[in-house]
Design an enzyme around this catalytic site. Structure first.
Site, mmCIF file in Angstrom:
data_model
loop_
_atom_site.group_PDB
_atom_site.id
_atom_site.type_symbol
_atom_site.label_atom_id
_atom_site.label_comp_id
_atom_site.label_asym_id
_atom_site.label_seq_id
_atom_site.Cartn_x
_atom_site.Cartn_y
_atom_site.Cartn_z
ATOM 1 N N GLN A 46 78.838 33.773 44.075
ATOM 2 C CA GLN A 46 77.649 33.146 43.518
ATOM 3 C C GLN A 46 76.847 32.354 44.544
ATOM 4 O O GLN A 46 75.664 32.096 44.321
ATOM 5 C CB GLN A 46 78.043 32.241 42.344
ATOM 6 C CG GLN A 46 78.583 33.021 41.159
ATOM 7 C CD GLN A 46 78.942 32.126 39.995
ATOM 8 O OE1 GLN A 46 80.063 31.650 39.886
ATOM 9 N NE2 GLN A 46 77.993 31.882 39.106
ATOM 10 N N ARG A 103 85.615 22.130 44.466
ATOM 11 C CA ARG A 103 86.283 23.349 44.024
ATOM 12 C C ARG A 103 85.416 24.542 44.421
ATOM 13 O O ARG A 103 84.271 24.672 43.982
ATOM 14 C CB ARG A 103 86.492 23.333 42.509
ATOM 15 C CG ARG A 103 87.171 24.598 42.032
ATOM 16 C CD ARG A 103 87.405 24.629 40.541
ATOM 17 N NE ARG A 103 87.851 25.970 40.211
ATOM 18 C CZ ARG A 103 87.232 26.811 39.386
ATOM 19 N NH1 ARG A 103 86.125 26.444 38.768
ATOM 20 N NH2 ARG A 103 87.701 28.018 39.162
ATOM 21 N N HIS A 147 87.923 34.386 41.980
ATOM 22 C CA HIS A 147 86.804 34.070 41.100
ATOM 23 C C HIS A 147 85.925 35.303 40.967
ATOM 24 O O HIS A 147 84.760 35.314 41.365
ATOM 25 C CB HIS A 147 86.021 32.871 41.627
ATOM 26 C CG HIS A 147 85.193 32.175 40.588
ATOM 27 N ND1 HIS A 147 85.203 30.803 40.415
ATOM 28 C CD2 HIS A 147 84.336 32.660 39.649
ATOM 29 C CE1 HIS A 147 84.377 30.476 39.429
ATOM 30 N NE2 HIS A 147 83.834 31.593 38.945
ATOM 31 N N GLU A 192 89.071 31.596 34.952
ATOM 32 C CA GLU A 192 88.693 32.142 33.652
ATOM 33 C C GLU A 192 89.173 33.582 33.441
ATOM 34 O O GLU A 192 88.375 34.505 33.275
ATOM 35 C CB GLU A 192 87.178 32.061 33.469
ATOM 36 C CG GLU A 192 86.649 30.636 33.488
ATOM 37 C CD GLU A 192 85.201 30.535 33.062
ATOM 38 O OE1 GLU A 192 84.553 31.586 32.893
ATOM 39 O OE2 GLU A 192 84.699 29.401 32.905
ATOM 40 N N ASN A 319 88.034 24.691 31.987
ATOM 41 C CA ASN A 319 86.590 24.961 32.018
ATOM 42 C C ASN A 319 86.074 24.891 30.586
ATOM 43 O O ASN A 319 86.507 25.671 29.727
ATOM 44 C CB ASN A 319 86.291 26.348 32.585
ATOM 45 C CG ASN A 319 86.629 26.478 34.055
ATOM 46 O OD1 ASN A 319 87.162 25.558 34.674
ATOM 47 N ND2 ASN A 319 86.327 27.626 34.635
ATOM 48 N N TYR A 321 82.553 24.661 28.069
ATOM 49 C CA TYR A 321 81.106 24.723 27.910
ATOM 50 C C TYR A 321 80.676 24.520 26.461
ATOM 51 O O TYR A 321 79.780 23.736 26.187
ATOM 52 C CB TYR A 321 80.572 26.052 28.448
ATOM 53 C CG TYR A 321 80.653 26.130 29.955
ATOM 54 C CD1 TYR A 321 79.675 25.552 30.752
ATOM 55 C CD2 TYR A 321 81.722 26.759 30.592
ATOM 56 C CE1 TYR A 321 79.747 25.586 32.134
ATOM 57 C CE2 TYR A 321 81.815 26.802 31.985
ATOM 58 C CZ TYR A 321 80.823 26.214 32.746
ATOM 59 O OH TYR A 321 80.901 26.237 34.115
ATOM 60 N N GLU A 387 85.467 22.991 35.499
ATOM 61 C CA GLU A 387 84.056 23.317 35.294
ATOM 62 C C GLU A 387 83.567 22.661 34.021
ATOM 63 O O GLU A 387 84.257 22.672 32.999
ATOM 64 C CB GLU A 387 83.810 24.830 35.170
ATOM 65 C CG GLU A 387 83.958 25.626 36.437
ATOM 66 C CD GLU A 387 83.614 27.106 36.241
ATOM 67 O OE1 GLU A 387 82.848 27.420 35.297
ATOM 68 O OE2 GLU A 387 84.120 27.916 37.009
ATOM 69 N N TRP A 434 79.811 21.774 37.055
ATOM 70 C CA TRP A 434 79.318 23.114 37.382
ATOM 71 C C TRP A 434 77.800 23.091 37.226
ATOM 72 O O TRP A 434 77.294 22.935 36.129
ATOM 73 C CB TRP A 434 79.920 24.187 36.473
ATOM 74 C CG TRP A 434 79.431 25.537 36.903
ATOM 75 C CD1 TRP A 434 78.301 26.184 36.493
ATOM 76 C CD2 TRP A 434 80.033 26.379 37.895
ATOM 77 N NE1 TRP A 434 78.152 27.377 37.145
ATOM 78 C CE2 TRP A 434 79.211 27.524 38.019
ATOM 79 C CE3 TRP A 434 81.168 26.285 38.702
ATOM 80 C CZ2 TRP A 434 79.495 28.551 38.900
ATOM 81 C CZ3 TRP A 434 81.453 27.317 39.564
ATOM 82 C CH2 TRP A 434 80.626 28.437 39.663
ATOM 83 N N GLU A 441 73.972 33.699 38.828
ATOM 84 C CA GLU A 441 74.701 33.481 37.580
ATOM 85 C C GLU A 441 75.082 34.818 36.946
ATOM 86 O O GLU A 441 74.681 35.162 35.842
ATOM 87 C CB GLU A 441 73.855 32.620 36.623
ATOM 88 C CG GLU A 441 74.565 32.158 35.368
ATOM 89 C CD GLU A 441 75.922 31.536 35.628
ATOM 90 O OE1 GLU A 441 76.865 31.867 34.898
ATOM 91 O OE2 GLU A 441 76.040 30.712 36.562
ATOM 92 N N TRP A 442 75.861 35.605 37.714
ATOM 93 C CA TRP A 442 76.432 36.866 37.236
ATOM 94 C C TRP A 442 75.368 37.770 36.618
ATOM 95 O O TRP A 442 74.348 38.021 37.256
ATOM 96 C CB TRP A 442 77.607 36.576 36.300
ATOM 97 C CG TRP A 442 78.624 35.673 36.929
ATOM 98 C CD1 TRP A 442 78.986 34.419 36.521
ATOM 99 C CD2 TRP A 442 79.417 35.923 38.111
ATOM 100 N NE1 TRP A 442 79.942 33.887 37.358
ATOM 101 C CE2 TRP A 442 80.223 34.782 38.341
ATOM 102 C CE3 TRP A 442 79.517 36.997 39.006
ATOM 103 C CZ2 TRP A 442 81.113 34.682 39.418
ATOM 104 C CZ3 TRP A 442 80.413 36.902 40.084
ATOM 105 C CH2 TRP A 442 81.191 35.759 40.273
#
Length: 482
Positions: A46, A103, A147, A192, A319, A321, A387, A434, A441-442
């Site tokens: 990323q 990280r 990752h 993840e 992580n 969200y 995250e 994060w 972003e993928w």
């Protein structure tokens, strides 16, 4: 209790009740323990760019992002934030933000361009120099071994559903332990696993783009085995190292007060929150998730795997969200025999809650809920939030200032909830925002911005600290005890 009250009070998973969220003022010093590690996080593909530099091999994300229609606007990580060539600049930003932990992830294709064989010395040298620079700046390095950027050659040979990956990953881990284990004590194995396997092998919306639910389930078992094998491989060369994972977890809120929806939430909690973290700790998959007579066939289980799976964590990465909701769904899953039987959603089906620019619900209480839940699973093991953050796409104004007030509020409220979890007795020892930088972003490409630092991808990756970054720096300095 009706569903609107479940969300209001925090009732969760069959009656567990948490207190309402605390106020939104900054937490006083006493609520974060001495030595608390304040940090930020990124991932290699990323931010690094430099995909053809110093012997790096191709990854599944190189191929996927260059496949038309896979990533928004045709974006790729070829350049990203160019962090591979801007390490000094980025470390200086970390110092300005007052960070004490960073990280990051190591790009496997930089170490073994084809995923096996002798290491690429230039790749090792890069991460060695980077580690030394972080330590000199007073910042703890916290690397993640994987990752999401699998060497493409390994995917071509079968990818994560192939049991051969267990040995491949352990070999890679051992290389990194020998190279950096004299300076880096704490290591995270996978980032993840539920996300990269479900999105990459089941739904096909992330690399490598497969849509094969049966392969997804075999890959779950392989990744669990690979995690433990890598830990053993690294420990054999350095008994002083400490190991954890970075698990994407969410509080699972029943869709209603019905017994069926309560049971569905409990089943889905096993599937999304326990299938990796719980299995690593116990050596067993959550009871009732698979029919007893089908588990071995669904997972590709072999005799003795229960001994190979169990490798308790030294610390746990969380992580968080958004919360998830679950309701009963009597239809068969597309993996026959998998006993989730729950229809789930990332967001409640109402408009009561603020959403990020990625349409993820903003629910600060959820981080307290999941920290308490996972503390039960980890049994008092130290926890780091590896995250937590939000996509708000505010750009510079005419003066160049990035006034991202929504992100400031997001961090303020979530950190208050983290402080409440610590008061509950959860042994949280660190927090990583994060992300340090706006980045690739993928599948969303560069359309979504999570950074404390704005990156101008059209103007040579110029960096500007956002208002949220300045706020975070002040909060970090105020929250350090003593």
């Amino acid at each position: 209790m009706e569903r609107r009250d479940l969300l209001k009070t925090g009732a969760w998973l069959g009656g567990a009740l948490l207190l309402p969220q605390a106020g939104v003022v900054a937490a006083p010093r006493r609520r974060f323990p001495a030595g608390f590690l304040w940090g930020a996080a990124t991932a290699a593909y990323q931010v690094e760019g430099a995909v053809g530099q110093d012997g790096r091999g191709p990854s599944i994300w190189d191929r996927f992002s260059h496949t038309p229609g896979k990533v928004k606007n045709g974006d790729t990580g070829d350049v990203a934030c160019d962090s591979y060539n801007r390490t000094a600049e980025d470390i200086a930003l970390m110092q300005r933000l007052g960070l004490k932990s960073y990280r990051f992830s190591i790009a496997w294709p930089r170490i073994q361009p084809t995923g096996s064989g002798a290491p690429n010395q230039k790749g090792l040298d890069h991460y060695s120099r980077f580690t030394d620079a972080l330590l000199k700046a007073g910042i703890r390095p916290l690397p993640t071994l994987y990752h999401w950027d699998l060497p493409q050659a390994l995917e071509d040979a079968g990818g994560w559903p192939s049991r051969d990956m267990v040995g491949r990953f352990a070999d890679y881990a051992a290389i990194m332990g020998r190279s950096l284990g004299d300076r880096i004590r704490n290591w995270a194995m996978f980032n993840e696993p539920m996300a990269f396997l479900s999105l990459g092998y089941w739904d096909g919306v992330h690399a490598p783009g497969r849509k094969d639910p049966a392969s997804f389930l075999r890959a779950v078992h392989v990744v669990n085995l690979a995690h433990s094998a890598a830990v053993r491989a690294m420990r054999s060369g350095n008994a002083g190292l400490k190991f954890g994972g970075a698990f994407n977890v969410s509080p699972i809120i029943p869709g209603s007060d019905s017994a069926a929806d309560q049971a569905a939430a409990q089943r889905f909690d096993k599937f999304t929150n326990l299938i990796f973290a719980g299995t690593t700790m116990t050596g067993q998959y959550p009871r009732g998730l698979f029919p007893a007579d089908r588990q071995e066939a669904l997972l590709g289980w072999q005799a003795g795997d229960e001994k190979l799976l169990r490798e308790p964590l030294d610390f746990a990465g969380i992580n968080y969200y958004s919360p998830m909701t679950a309701t009963e769904d009597k239809t068969e899953t597309d993996i026959p025999g998998l006993e989730t039987k729950a229809r789930w959603s990332f967001v409640p089906d109402n408009d009561r809650y603020q959403r990020t620019d990625m349409d993820w619900i903003v629910y600060p209480r959820g981080i307290r809920m999941i920290l308490n839940r996972m503390n039960q699973v980890f049994g008092g093991t130290p926890i780091e939030i590896t995250e937590n953050g939000a996509a708000f796409n505010d750009g510079p104004d005419a003066s160049g200032r990035i006034r991202d007030a929504r992100r400031v509020a997001y961090y303020r409220d979530h950190l208050a909830a983290v402080a409440d979890a610590i008061a509950d007795g959860v042994p949280v020892r660190g927090y990583h925002a994060w992300s340090l930088l706006d980045n690739f972003e993928w599948a969303e490409g560069y359309s979504q911005r999570f950074g404390l630092v704005h990156v101008d991808f059209k103007d040579g990756q110029k960096r500007r600290i956002k208002d949220s970054g300045l706020w975070y720096a002040k909060y970090v300095r105020a929250a350090y005890p003593g």
